[in-house]
Design a protein around this motif. Structure first.
Motif, PDB file in Angstrom:
ATOM      1  N   TYR A 184      31.391  27.108  26.257  1.00 51.22           N
ATOM      2  CA  TYR A 184      31.199  28.247  25.363  1.00 51.22           C
ATOM      3  C   TYR A 184      32.489  29.045  25.143  1.00 51.22           C
ATOM      4  N   SER A 185      33.542  28.706  25.883  1.00 53.14           N
ATOM      5  CA  SER A 185      34.780  29.471  25.788  1.00 53.14           C
ATOM      6  C   SER A 185      35.513  29.199  24.473  1.00 53.14           C
ATOM      7  N   VAL A 186      36.131  30.248  23.943  1.00 51.22           N
ATOM      8  CA  VAL A 186      36.969  30.103  22.744  1.00 51.22           C
ATOM      9  C   VAL A 186      38.439  30.389  23.070  1.00 51.22           C
ATOM     10  N   ALA A 187      38.773  30.406  24.357  1.00 49.66           N
ATOM     11  CA  ALA A 187      40.144  30.710  24.759  1.00 49.66           C
ATOM     12  C   ALA A 187      41.145  29.726  24.171  1.00 49.66           C
ATOM     13  N   SER A 188      40.751  28.474  24.022  1.00 50.88           N
ATOM     14  CA  SER A 188      41.686  27.463  23.523  1.00 50.88           C
ATOM     15  C   SER A 188      41.994  27.623  22.038  1.00 50.88           C
ATOM     16  N   TYR A 189      41.313  28.559  21.360  1.00 46.05           N
ATOM     17  CA  TYR A 189      41.543  28.779  19.930  1.00 46.05           C
ATOM     18  C   TYR A 189      42.351  30.051  19.658  1.00 46.05           C
ATOM     19  N   THR A 190      42.900  30.650  20.694  1.00 40.89           N
ATOM     20  CA  THR A 190      43.552  31.944  20.514  1.00 40.89           C
ATOM     21  C   THR A 190      44.955  31.852  19.918  1.00 40.89           C
ATOM     22  N   GLU A 191      45.375  30.649  19.549  1.00 40.98           N
ATOM     23  CA  GLU A 191      46.616  30.587  18.763  1.00 40.98           C
ATOM     24  C   GLU A 191      46.372  31.086  17.339  1.00 40.98           C
ATOM     25  N   HIS A 192      45.104  31.181  16.943  1.00 41.67           N
ATOM     26  CA  HIS A 192      44.751  31.695  15.624  1.00 41.67           C
ATOM     27  C   HIS A 192      44.745  33.225  15.637  1.00 41.67           C
ATOM     28  N   ALA A 193      45.041  33.810  14.508  1.00 37.95           N
ATOM     29  CA  ALA A 193      45.079  35.265  14.394  1.00 37.95           C
ATOM     30  C   ALA A 193      43.680  35.854  14.577  1.00 37.95           C
ATOM     31  N   GLY A 194      43.651  37.077  15.089  1.00 30.36           N
ATOM     32  CA  GLY A 194      42.404  37.825  15.131  1.00 30.36           C
ATOM     33  C   GLY A 194      41.516  37.565  16.320  1.00 30.36           C
ATOM     34  N   LEU A 195      41.964  36.761  17.291  1.00 25.75           N
ATOM     35  CA  LEU A 195      41.115  36.431  18.436  1.00 25.75           C
ATOM     36  C   LEU A 195      41.836  36.782  19.734  1.00 25.75           C
ATOM     37  N   ILE A 196      41.174  37.581  20.568  1.00 21.88           N
ATOM     38  CA  ILE A 196      41.677  37.950  21.891  1.00 21.88           C
ATOM     39  C   ILE A 196      40.575  37.634  22.899  1.00 21.88           C
ATOM     40  N   VAL A 197      40.911  36.884  23.943  1.00 20.20           N
ATOM     41  CA  VAL A 197      39.922  36.478  24.941  1.00 20.20           C
ATOM     42  C   VAL A 197      40.339  36.992  26.310  1.00 20.20           C
ATOM     43  N   LEU A 198      39.390  37.574  27.022  1.00 22.30           N
ATOM     44  CA  LEU A 198      39.614  38.081  28.375  1.00 22.30           C
ATOM     45  C   LEU A 198      38.911  37.167  29.381  1.00 22.30           C
ATOM     46  N   ARG A 199      39.642  36.791  30.435  1.00 24.43           N
ATOM     47  CA  ARG A 199      39.051  35.990  31.497  1.00 24.43           C
ATOM     48  C   ARG A 199      39.240  36.686  32.839  1.00 24.43           C
ATOM     49  N   SER A 200      38.262  36.519  33.706  1.00 24.90           N
ATOM     50  CA  SER A 200      38.291  37.131  35.033  1.00 24.90           C
ATOM     51  C   SER A 200      38.361  36.047  36.091  1.00 24.90           C
ATOM     52  N   PHE A 201      39.288  36.193  37.025  1.00 21.25           N
ATOM     53  CA  PHE A 201      39.401  35.243  38.134  1.00 21.25           C
ATOM     54  C   PHE A 201      38.395  35.541  39.238  1.00 21.25           C
ATOM     55  N   GLY A 202      38.042  36.809  39.407  1.00 19.15           N
ATOM     56  CA  GLY A 202      37.275  37.228  40.578  1.00 19.15           C
ATOM     57  C   GLY A 202      35.827  36.809  40.611  1.00 19.15           C
ATOM     58  N   LYS A 203      35.192  36.591  39.454  1.00 23.25           N
ATOM     59  CA  LYS A 203      33.750  36.351  39.430  1.00 23.25           C
ATOM     60  C   LYS A 203      33.395  34.967  40.004  1.00 23.25           C
ATOM     61  N   PHE A 204      33.839  33.898  39.353  1.00 22.10           N
ATOM     62  CA  PHE A 204      33.483  32.543  39.758  1.00 22.10           C
ATOM     63  C   PHE A 204      34.113  32.191  41.103  1.00 22.10           C
ATOM     64  N   PHE A 205      35.376  32.544  41.294  1.00 23.19           N
ATOM     65  CA  PHE A 205      36.050  32.204  42.545  1.00 23.19           C
ATOM     66  C   PHE A 205      35.693  33.189  43.660  1.00 23.19           C
ATOM     67  N   GLY A 206      34.999  34.270  43.331  1.00 22.00           N
ATOM     68  CA  GLY A 206      34.509  35.192  44.336  1.00 22.00           C
ATOM     69  C   GLY A 206      35.586  36.000  45.025  1.00 22.00           C
ATOM     70  N   LEU A 207      36.732  36.161  44.380  1.00 21.51           N
ATOM     71  CA  LEU A 207      37.872  36.846  44.995  1.00 21.51           C
ATOM     72  C   LEU A 207      38.247  38.084  44.176  1.00 21.51           C
ATOM     73  N   ALA A 208      37.299  39.002  44.051  1.00 24.54           N
ATOM     74  CA  ALA A 208      37.541  40.199  43.245  1.00 24.54           C
ATOM     75  C   ALA A 208      38.691  41.033  43.788  1.00 24.54           C
ATOM     76  N   GLY A 209      38.927  40.956  45.107  1.00 26.31           N
ATOM     77  CA  GLY A 209      39.999  41.724  45.712  1.00 26.31           C
ATOM     78  C   GLY A 209      41.388  41.271  45.297  1.00 26.31           C
ATOM     79  N   ALA A 210      41.505  40.096  44.703  1.00 27.06           N
ATOM     80  CA  ALA A 210      42.814  39.630  44.223  1.00 27.06           C
ATOM     81  C   ALA A 210      43.289  40.434  43.024  1.00 27.06           C
ATOM     82  N   ARG A 211      42.366  41.126  42.348  1.00 24.75           N
ATOM     83  CA  ARG A 211      42.661  41.891  41.134  1.00 24.75           C
ATOM     84  C   ARG A 211      43.480  41.061  40.162  1.00 24.75           C
ATOM     85  N   LEU A 212      42.828  40.038  39.623  1.00 23.49           N
ATOM     86  CA  LEU A 212      43.525  39.107  38.737  1.00 23.49           C
ATOM     87  C   LEU A 212      42.630  38.755  37.557  1.00 23.49           C
TER      88      LEU A 212
END
Length: 354
Positions: A184-212
């Motif tokens: 469902y991710s559209v991160a690979s299309y962000t070379e196109h204008a008008g699209l900004i995607v935010l990803r979080s490292f802490g949720k899936f990897f369970g390392l919220a304390g890394a602040r990444l």
């Protein structure tokens, strides 16, 4: 400052008990977090000012399938910065440009766009977003949505981004929980204008304390954002841990399988207690309606039994359950929900007699 999950000190201050007595289900994190062994952390990493490691960035580019990435101190840093950089400098939109934020959603999006004081901001229900695109200059969407777990097809998001780009605007997609549904991710299309995607490292990897976290967008947007955030955004320790985790495909595969089973178990546990829910494999969302208007009462009932969940009081009223960390926590939740069912039935019978 808005309320967020993970605030266990607040729970203990109000309801008592010590940390070992509590089961924290409030943050929607993978309880089986990526194992960080001692050899990953080097003493010199605490001493030197951090420089961006190219191996770390390449691991992130491969994992997110995206070339243009900026590492930030948690996606929250980008959420706070984007209204500022889009209201000043070379990326500036006109004052009172219309910002549409999906509702219900992660509350920081609405909060940060509103407090900028520069934009006209409104909330639009998830099902109404398609009709709102033509009236927007910026649209902010969580996909999967937090807290409801709703999803929008990538093809539709790309259509919206193209339309907004033609107006000089942006589609901002928060993919904090997309690791379990990467298609469902559209991160690979962000070379196109008008699209900004935010990803979080802490949720899936369970390392919220890394602040990444990471931001994917065209380079001129990332350059502006990097200048705003300043140097040393991500420490060496976080980079070293993330590089290994992002490259560890065996752990990722095992984690997805485990989370799928745990997510199913949580859905079934709630269902057996007559509670309808929706969400992702990392959390389940119970609306105020599904809880018969008693979400705050259930939240307090569980807290008194040392189970901390995430209560939503604003536009999305309801309760979010994260995954229990171990079998003891699972049994505690099961017992508490059974007691709640008996408590609710008793109250209902009392009301009927009266």
């Amino acid at each position: 400052m808005l309320d967020h999950g993970g605030n266990l000190k607040q729970a203990m201050a109000y309801f008592g008990g010590n940390r070992d007595e509590w089961h924290d289900l409030s943050a929607g994190l993978n309880p089986n977090f990526y194992p960080v062994s001692e050899h990953i952390v080097r003493a010199e990493d605490w001493h030197r000012l951090p420089e961006m490691n190219e191996e770390f960035l390449n691991a992130a580019r491969e994992y997110y399938q995206c070339e243009n990435l900026l590492a930030v101190a948690g996606s929250q840093a980008a959420i706070q910065a984007l209204p500022r950089i889009l209201s000043s400098g070379i990326l500036s939109l006109q004052p009172q440009s219309r910002v549409v934020v999906s509702s219900p959603s992660y509350a920081e999006h609405l909060h940060q766009w509103t407090r900028s004081g520069y934009f006209e901001v409104c909330e639009v229900p998830y099902l109404g977003l398609a009709n709102a695109v033509s009236k927007a200059d910026i649209m902010v969407v969580c996909n999967p949505n937090n807290p409801t777990g709703e999803l929008i097809q990538p093809e539709l998001l790309l259509e919206w981004a193209e339309y907004l780009a033609c107006r000089g605007g942006f589609l901002i997609v928060d993919e904090a929980f997309a690791d379990l549904q990467p298609h469902y991710s559209v991160a690979s299309y962000t070379e196109h204008a008008g699209l900004i995607v935010l990803r979080s490292f802490g949720k899936f990897f369970g390392l919220a304390g890394a602040r990444l976290g990471f931001v994917a967008a065209q380079n001129h947007v990332l350059n502006r954002l990097a200048a705003h955030l300043g140097p040393w955004a991500v420490g060496e320790v976080a980079q070293n841990i993330a590089r290994l985790a992002l490259q560890d495909q065996l752990w990722q595969k095992s984690a997805r399988q485990t989370l799928s089973l745990q997510g199913l178990r949580l859905r079934q546990l709630l269902s057996t207690q007559g509670i309808q829910s929706a969400g992702t494999d990392l959390f389940q969302w119970c609306s105020e309606q599904s809880l018969q208007g008693r979400s705050q009462e259930l939240w307090q009932f569980l807290a008194e039994r040392r189970i901390w969940t995430r209560l939503f009081r604003q536009s999305a009223k309801g309760l979010r359950f994260g995954l229990p960390a171990n079998e003891l926590a699972w049994q505690a939740l099961h017992s508490a929900l059974q007691s709640w069912g008996q408590h609710a039935s008793s109250n209902f019978s009392t009301r009927l007699r009266s």
